[in-house]
Design a protein around this motif. Structure first.
Motif, PDB file in Angstrom:
ATOM      1  N   ALA A 123     -14.817  -5.379  -0.826  1.00 30.31           N
ATOM      2  CA  ALA A 123     -15.488  -4.009  -0.516  1.00 30.31           C
ATOM      3  C   ALA A 123     -15.938  -3.145  -1.969  1.00 30.31           C
ATOM      4  O   ALA A 123     -16.240  -5.054  -2.756  1.00 30.31           O
ATOM      5  N   LEU A 124     -16.561  -2.270  -1.606  1.00 34.06           N
ATOM      6  CA  LEU A 124     -17.966  -1.538  -2.181  1.00 34.06           C
ATOM      7  C   LEU A 124     -17.279  -0.503  -3.148  1.00 34.06           C
ATOM      8  O   LEU A 124     -16.526   0.344  -2.763  1.00 34.06           O
ATOM      9  N   ARG A 125     -18.142  -0.108  -4.434  1.00 33.73           N
ATOM     10  CA  ARG A 125     -18.010   0.739  -5.098  1.00 33.73           C
ATOM     11  C   ARG A 125     -19.245   2.573  -4.719  1.00 33.73           C
ATOM     12  O   ARG A 125     -19.988   1.122  -5.613  1.00 33.73           O
ATOM     13  N   GLU A 126     -18.628   2.844  -4.106  1.00 34.61           N
ATOM     14  CA  GLU A 126     -20.175   3.981  -4.070  1.00 34.61           C
ATOM     15  C   GLU A 126     -19.389   5.628  -5.000  1.00 34.61           C
ATOM     16  O   GLU A 126     -18.623   6.039  -4.204  1.00 34.61           O
ATOM     17  N   ALA A 127     -19.612   5.441  -5.837  1.00 36.72           N
ATOM     18  CA  ALA A 127     -20.024   6.496  -7.096  1.00 36.72           C
ATOM     19  C   ALA A 127     -18.742   6.762  -7.102  1.00 36.72           C
ATOM     20  O   ALA A 127     -18.385   5.177  -7.957  1.00 36.72           O
ATOM     21  N   ASP A 128     -17.195   7.160  -6.684  1.00 39.48           N
ATOM     22  CA  ASP A 128     -16.129   6.250  -7.343  1.00 39.48           C
ATOM     23  C   ASP A 128     -15.202   6.350  -6.227  1.00 39.48           C
ATOM     24  O   ASP A 128     -13.706   6.399  -6.319  1.00 39.48           O
ATOM     25  N   LYS A 129     -15.943   6.199  -5.337  1.00 36.07           N
ATOM     26  CA  LYS A 129     -14.754   6.083  -4.287  1.00 36.07           C
ATOM     27  C   LYS A 129     -14.885   4.539  -3.757  1.00 36.07           C
ATOM     28  O   LYS A 129     -15.926   3.709  -3.733  1.00 36.07           O
ATOM     29  N   VAL A 156      -6.548  -8.429   1.045  1.00 38.92           N
ATOM     30  CA  VAL A 156      -6.741  -8.828  -0.438  1.00 38.92           C
ATOM     31  C   VAL A 156      -8.657  -8.346  -0.611  1.00 38.92           C
ATOM     32  O   VAL A 156      -8.973  -9.413  -0.449  1.00 38.92           O
ATOM     33  N   ARG A 157      -9.001  -7.613  -1.335  1.00 39.88           N
ATOM     34  CA  ARG A 157     -10.544  -7.550  -1.548  1.00 39.88           C
ATOM     35  C   ARG A 157     -10.277  -6.392  -3.410  1.00 39.88           C
ATOM     36  O   ARG A 157      -9.629  -6.385  -3.498  1.00 39.88           O
ATOM     37  N   ASP A 158     -11.083  -7.933  -3.733  1.00 45.61           N
ATOM     38  CA  ASP A 158     -11.978  -7.177  -4.704  1.00 45.61           C
ATOM     39  C   ASP A 158     -12.669  -6.589  -5.200  1.00 45.61           C
ATOM     40  O   ASP A 158     -13.690  -6.515  -4.553  1.00 45.61           O
ATOM     41  N   ILE A 159     -11.945  -5.264  -6.320  1.00 48.01           N
ATOM     42  CA  ILE A 159     -13.187  -4.624  -6.160  1.00 48.01           C
ATOM     43  C   ILE A 159     -13.511  -4.354  -8.285  1.00 48.01           C
ATOM     44  O   ILE A 159     -12.834  -4.473  -8.743  1.00 48.01           O
ATOM     45  N   TRP A 160     -15.129  -3.737  -7.919  1.00 46.32           N
ATOM     46  CA  TRP A 160     -15.627  -3.739  -9.622  1.00 46.32           C
ATOM     47  C   TRP A 160     -16.211  -2.638  -9.676  1.00 46.32           C
ATOM     48  O   TRP A 160     -16.802  -1.978  -8.925  1.00 46.32           O
ATOM     49  N   PRO A 201     -10.877   4.332 -10.469  1.00 42.78           N
ATOM     50  CA  PRO A 201     -11.415   4.363 -11.392  1.00 42.78           C
ATOM     51  C   PRO A 201     -12.327   3.402 -11.616  1.00 42.78           C
ATOM     52  O   PRO A 201     -11.672   2.632 -10.736  1.00 42.78           O
ATOM     53  N   GLU A 202     -12.541   3.957 -13.255  1.00 42.54           N
ATOM     54  CA  GLU A 202     -13.451   2.130 -13.157  1.00 42.54           C
ATOM     55  C   GLU A 202     -12.879   0.935 -13.152  1.00 42.54           C
ATOM     56  O   GLU A 202     -11.602   1.461 -13.511  1.00 42.54           O
ATOM     57  N   GLY A 203     -13.626  -0.190 -13.318  1.00 40.73           N
ATOM     58  CA  GLY A 203     -13.002  -1.283 -14.066  1.00 40.73           C
ATOM     59  C   GLY A 203     -12.601  -2.154 -12.684  1.00 40.73           C
ATOM     60  O   GLY A 203     -13.463  -1.659 -11.208  1.00 40.73           O
ATOM     61  N   ARG A 204     -12.322  -3.240 -13.214  1.00 45.70           N
ATOM     62  CA  ARG A 204     -11.831  -3.784 -11.917  1.00 45.70           C
ATOM     63  C   ARG A 204     -10.037  -3.892 -10.744  1.00 45.70           C
ATOM     64  O   ARG A 204      -9.042  -3.691 -11.545  1.00 45.70           O
ATOM     65  N   TRP A 205      -9.920  -3.363  -9.728  1.00 41.53           N
ATOM     66  CA  TRP A 205      -9.331  -3.624  -9.335  1.00 41.53           C
ATOM     67  C   TRP A 205      -8.662  -4.136  -7.771  1.00 41.53           C
ATOM     68  O   TRP A 205     -10.472  -5.117  -7.125  1.00 41.53           O
ATOM     69  N   LYS A 206      -8.019  -4.443  -7.585  1.00 41.81           N
ATOM     70  CA  LYS A 206      -7.412  -5.948  -6.927  1.00 41.81           C
ATOM     71  C   LYS A 206      -7.051  -4.642  -5.223  1.00 41.81           C
ATOM     72  O   LYS A 206      -6.117  -4.021  -5.510  1.00 41.81           O
ATOM     73  N   LEU A 207      -7.169  -4.331  -5.001  1.00 36.69           N
ATOM     74  CA  LEU A 207      -7.139  -3.096  -2.954  1.00 36.69           C
ATOM     75  C   LEU A 207      -6.395  -4.542  -2.035  1.00 36.69           C
ATOM     76  O   LEU A 207      -6.465  -4.770  -1.407  1.00 36.69           O
TER      77      LEU A 207
END
Length: 158
Positions: free
Chosen positions: A77-83, A154-158, A134-140
């Motif tokens: 999982a990648l963070r692009e802007a806030d998505k 399950v994917r982690d995203i920063w 939201p900003e920060g680390r999340w588990k999807l």
């Protein structure tokens, strides 16, 4: 008085008691702080009921074997802007088109309540979250569905 006008103070029982009390106050204070910090950042549970989880273990293994048969590959999982952005490919390396994808976003140490995220497919076959993350680390915890095939990842995203 001693030489050169300096006064030598005697080391008394009051001094020893003050040093011992101060030492233990620091030790107890640090322990209380660390215990409070540990309890506020992690609940200590991996599953709510380990007995029930053990009963479902073989079913989970069967689901994992079935998922491998799909031949799908899910990117990190990648963070692009806030998505959040994820790419899924088929066994032949082509983008998986037309899948439905939803996820539950959880904070790894429970500092925020979990919430649902839905995804839409872009023209390039990439899946991008509709809701902002939201900003920060999340588990999807992601569920991908296409026809009668399902996949859980399950994917982690920063």
């Amino acid at each position: 008085m001693t030489k050169q006008g300096h006064v030598v103070k005697k080391f008394t029982g009051y001094h020893a008691a003050a040093i011992i009390i101060a030492f233990f106050a620091v030790v107890v204070g640090v322990n209380l702080f660390m215990a409070r910090f540990a309890l506020s950042t992690f609940s200590g549970t991996v599953v709510d009921n380990s007995y029930v989880a053990s009963q479902k273990y073989n079913d989970w293994l069967e689901q994992a074997r079935n998922q491998k048969e799909h031949g799908w590959t899910v990117s990190p999982a990648l963070r692009e802007a806030d998505k959040a952005s994820i790419t899924i490919t088929t066994a032949d390396g082509m983008p998986l088109l037309g899948a439905a994808m939803e996820a539950i976003a959880e904070h790894p140490v429970g500092r925020a309540d979990p919430f649902e995220i839905s995804f839409t497919q872009t023209a390039t076959g990439e899946y991008r979250s509709v809701q902002p993350l939201p900003e920060g680390r999340w588990k999807l915890k992601i569920i991908i569905s296409l026809d009668d095939q399902n996949m859980r990842v399950v994917r982690d995203i920063w």
